[in-house]
Write an enzyme that holds these catalytic residues in place. Structure first.
Site, mmCIF file in Angstrom:
data_model
loop_
_atom_site.group_PDB
_atom_site.id
_atom_site.type_symbol
_atom_site.label_atom_id
_atom_site.label_comp_id
_atom_site.label_asym_id
_atom_site.label_seq_id
_atom_site.Cartn_x
_atom_site.Cartn_y
_atom_site.Cartn_z
ATOM 1 N N CYS A 60 62.969 31.544 63.627
ATOM 2 C CA CYS A 60 63.578 30.915 62.455
ATOM 3 C C CYS A 60 65.086 31.084 62.379
ATOM 4 O O CYS A 60 65.803 30.191 61.941
ATOM 5 C CB CYS A 60 62.922 31.471 61.190
ATOM 6 S SG CYS A 60 61.120 31.476 61.263
ATOM 7 N N ASP A 92 58.298 36.013 57.346
ATOM 8 C CA ASP A 92 57.081 35.810 56.562
ATOM 9 C C ASP A 92 55.892 35.509 57.466
ATOM 10 O O ASP A 92 54.799 36.041 57.282
ATOM 11 C CB ASP A 92 57.267 34.646 55.582
ATOM 12 C CG ASP A 92 58.250 34.976 54.481
ATOM 13 O OD1 ASP A 92 59.291 35.582 54.778
ATOM 14 O OD2 ASP A 92 57.995 34.612 53.323
ATOM 15 N N CYS A 133 65.068 31.953 57.861
ATOM 16 C CA CYS A 133 63.774 32.230 57.255
ATOM 17 C C CYS A 133 63.916 32.417 55.747
ATOM 18 O O CYS A 133 64.967 32.785 55.238
ATOM 19 C CB CYS A 133 63.133 33.447 57.902
ATOM 20 S SG CYS A 133 61.403 33.702 57.432
ATOM 21 N N ASP A 134 62.802 32.256 55.093
ATOM 22 C CA ASP A 134 62.719 31.988 53.662
ATOM 23 C C ASP A 134 63.665 32.780 52.770
ATOM 24 O O ASP A 134 64.424 32.216 51.997
ATOM 25 C CB ASP A 134 61.291 32.258 53.178
ATOM 26 C CG ASP A 134 60.263 31.408 53.896
ATOM 27 O OD1 ASP A 134 60.640 30.619 54.776
ATOM 28 O OD2 ASP A 134 59.071 31.537 53.577
ATOM 29 N N LYS A 135 63.580 34.106 52.795
ATOM 30 C CA LYS A 135 64.271 34.908 51.785
ATOM 31 C C LYS A 135 65.759 35.015 52.052
ATOM 32 O O LYS A 135 66.527 35.365 51.150
ATOM 33 C CB LYS A 135 63.649 36.311 51.692
ATOM 34 C CG LYS A 135 62.141 36.310 51.495
ATOM 35 C CD LYS A 135 61.690 35.380 50.371
ATOM 36 C CE LYS A 135 60.203 35.175 50.338
ATOM 37 N NZ LYS A 135 59.650 34.393 51.453
ATOM 38 N N CYS A 205 60.325 27.186 60.028
ATOM 39 C CA CYS A 205 59.055 26.439 59.980
ATOM 40 C C CYS A 205 59.257 24.999 59.535
ATOM 41 O O CYS A 205 59.988 24.722 58.580
ATOM 42 C CB CYS A 205 58.077 27.143 59.057
ATOM 43 S SG CYS A 205 57.659 28.814 59.586
ATOM 44 N N GLU A 455 52.633 36.875 50.188
ATOM 45 C CA GLU A 455 52.091 35.519 50.242
ATOM 46 C C GLU A 455 50.657 35.566 50.761
ATOM 47 O O GLU A 455 50.307 36.428 51.566
ATOM 48 C CB GLU A 455 52.946 34.636 51.148
ATOM 49 C CG GLU A 455 54.328 34.391 50.595
ATOM 50 C CD GLU A 455 55.200 33.558 51.511
ATOM 51 O OE1 GLU A 455 56.284 33.160 51.077
ATOM 52 O OE2 GLU A 455 54.793 33.306 52.673
ATOM 53 N N SER A 481 52.487 31.006 50.372
ATOM 54 C CA SER A 481 53.398 30.442 51.359
ATOM 55 C C SER A 481 53.659 28.986 51.036
ATOM 56 O O SER A 481 52.820 28.300 50.432
ATOM 57 C CB SER A 481 52.778 30.556 52.753
ATOM 58 O OG SER A 481 53.462 29.736 53.670
#
Length: 568
Positions: A60, A92, A133-135, A205, A455, A481
């Site tokens: 990611c 994640d 990535c997400d955070k 992702c 998640e 998620s």
């Protein structure tokens, strides 16, 4: 007589860093800089940080080392001095379904704290944050808003889809294949081949999961330059996007345009609208609440429901739809989505972007690729209302978020199957102990109780893989998620560990999820609920020291963004 080197004029854009670098008293600081190659000319320029979240635990963020070099070139070309530093990231996807997943949301606070500390302590004049990535995405914005120095966020781009058995696949397919494999409908060989081919290279992702949801939200928020985030990670144009970001931050530095001038109430509403219109991740609710808090902008969880109710889904993106982020980019990108939303006055068009344009100008620039099927006209949407709703009721007096994209269900009534951890639930699903009409309850996975609000993709994907996603509902005080789909409510507040009503549930209690009534309830009297809660005893904390214990002690409820706050 040659002039003293300490009498050279300082660049007026060194509003902060002059305290670090200028004058004879700062000779020791300059000596440290010179040890790693900085010159007097370098130190006379504005110092601009490049915050990288590069890590080798996932694809990611994997291209950020290369992108940082192009950001560096852009800053130098525009008259600044780049100073790169690194912070952490937690994958994640890699940690999903393990105790390690507890670190994901905790990492948002650690990343924000570390960027803030580094930039504040070294008195940077500006900042470019590279995220993946997400955070890392909301964390970077949170740090920028705390610092309120000129800066922007650049997403390193989405991964391309993999190819398996003649079709495009994403990591979502791998998670769901685990459930399919568990019930004997997929061979070991097929599962292994799928896992090998699903992720073909660098990038976050590919569906409208949390990373791409938040990337789009930052476009609409205005803190990312319009159109640069959506360039895929491996596309030739990504390096040019990074160079442009480096040039742009220097304009922000010279004009002293700061994040709090960009992140207004109107900008936040635009960002929420983009999440609703794209069928995006419910994590967008959590993160935009946290961003609003750092911006000092009043924003409540119920505001999300009002915006989602008036916003149609116009982007046909996974997990609820058919396409991935690279397809959206090919179709016309975020500007095309903005163009359609603007036709129905769903955006604040005067909101500013760091690139100098307004939301209205970005919407007018939207160009549609011929024959595209990713973005629908706003008058013929894929769904008439946005991809989530906020429910309350006797099980969620503080609110919860229900995902509506990818299915048509708005009402479910069924018996509770109660689990006190994600692992227990996953084992029961794999063993066939969850059936049609059940309401799966996973509790003690909230911000404090987890801690870290894991998640539930391993569980939700297993349910989908076993063919139960159209007949089972799920509620949790944890998170979902962005790859989750099905009739599921998360972020139930108050959480079980803080004596929320979800802690009082027992096997076979009848639970109702009613979207039209905006209600999540258990068919128990108020007296019975209170009697059960009066007898409830708080579980022992999972961690008594270290980062998880500190987080559990300081974290707020999900309905407030699960932000950490002082106890005084």
């Amino acid at each position: 007589m040659s002039p003293s080197p300490y009498e050279l004029p300082s660049d007026p854009a060194k509003r902060r860093s002059h305290l670090l670098t200028d004058g004879p008293d700062r000779a020791p600081a300059r000596a440290y800089f010179k040890a790693i190659g900085f010159t007097d000319d370098d130190l006379a320029k504005p110092l601009v940080g490049i915050a990288s979240t590069w890590i080798e635990t996932m694809p990611c963020n994997y291209n950020q080392r290369e992108l940082a070099e192009h950001v560096r070139r852009g800053i130098r070309a525009a008259g600044g001095m780049p100073v790169e530093f690194n912070t952490i990231a937690v994958s994640d996807g890699v940690t999903m379904g393990t105790p390690g997943m507890r670190g994901s949301l905790v990492s948002r606070e650690v990343i924000a704290d570390s960027i803030e500390l580094t930039a504040y302590s070294h008195m940077f004049d500006g900042l470019v944050c590279l995220v993946g990535c997400d955070k890392t995405i909301p964390a970077a914005v949170m740090a920028l808003l705390r610092l309120d120095i000129p800066g922007l966020v650049l997403y390193n781009g989405s991964i391309a889809p993999g190819r398996w058995h003649g079709r495009d696949v994403t990591i979502q397919d791998v998670f769901e294949a685990v459930g399919t494999h568990a019930v004997g409908k997929m061979t070991d060989g097929d599962l292994h081949e799928l896992e090998t081919l699903a992720c073909p290279g660098a990038g976050a992702c590919g569906g409208q999961f949390t990373a791409n949801t938040m990337s789009m939200a930052l476009d609409f928020l205005g803190i990312s330059p319009g159109g640069l985030n959506e360039v895929p990670a491996t596309a030739r144009g990504k390096n040019a996007a990074a160079y442009s970001a480096g040039e742009l931050v220097m304009r922000l530095v010279r004009e002293n345009i700061t994040p709090r001038q960009i992140v207004t109430r109107e900008a936040l509403e635009n960002a929420i609208t983009s999440v609703a219109a794209s069928g995006g991740s419910t994590n967008g609710v959590l993160h935009l609440l946290a961003i609003a808090r750092e911006a000092g902008v009043p924003l409540e969880i119920d505001d999300f429901d009002l915006i989602a109710a008036r916003t149609p889904i116009i982007a046909n993106l996974k997990p609820g739809g058919d396409f991935v982020a690279t397809d959206l980019w090919d179709a016309g990108g975020c500007a095309l989505v903005a163009r359609e939303l603007a036709k129905r006055d769903l955006l604040h068009l005067s909101a500013r972007n760091v690139d100098g344009r307004t939301m209205g100008e970005i919407a007018l620039s939207g160009q549609e690729s011929e024959g595209q099927h990713v973005v629908a006209p706003v008058d013929a949407p894929f769904k008439s209302r946005g991809g989530f709703a906020i429910l309350r009721g006797n099980l969620a007096p503080g609110g919860c978020v229900v995902k509506l994209a990818g299915h048509e269900r708005t009402l479910h009534r069924g018996p509770a199957r109660v689990f006190d951890s994600e692992e227990d639930c996953f084992a029961a699903v794999k063993a066939g102990k969850v059936g049609a009409d059940d309401v799966v309850v996973i509790r003690y996975e909230g911000p404090a109780g987890g801690p870290g609000m894991r998640e539930m993709l391993a569980v939700t994907a297993a349910i989908a893989g076993e063919g139960l996603d159209d007949s089972v509902a799920l509620i949790t005080d944890g998170r979902f998620s962005g790859a989750t789909h099905g009739f599921m409510a998360a972020h139930v507040s108050p959480e079980a560990a803080r004596r929320g009503p979800i802690a009082a549930l027992r096997e076979d209690d009848m639970i109702v999820l009613d979207v039209e009534a905006r209600e999540l309830r258990v068919e128990l009297s108020d007296d019975e609920l209170e009697t059960r809660l009066a007898a409830w005893k708080a579980p022992e904390p999972r961690y008594s020291s270290g980062v998880f214990a500190k987080y559990a002690a300081l974290v707020s409820s999900a309905s407030e963004g699960a932000v950490t706050r002082p106890t005084i």
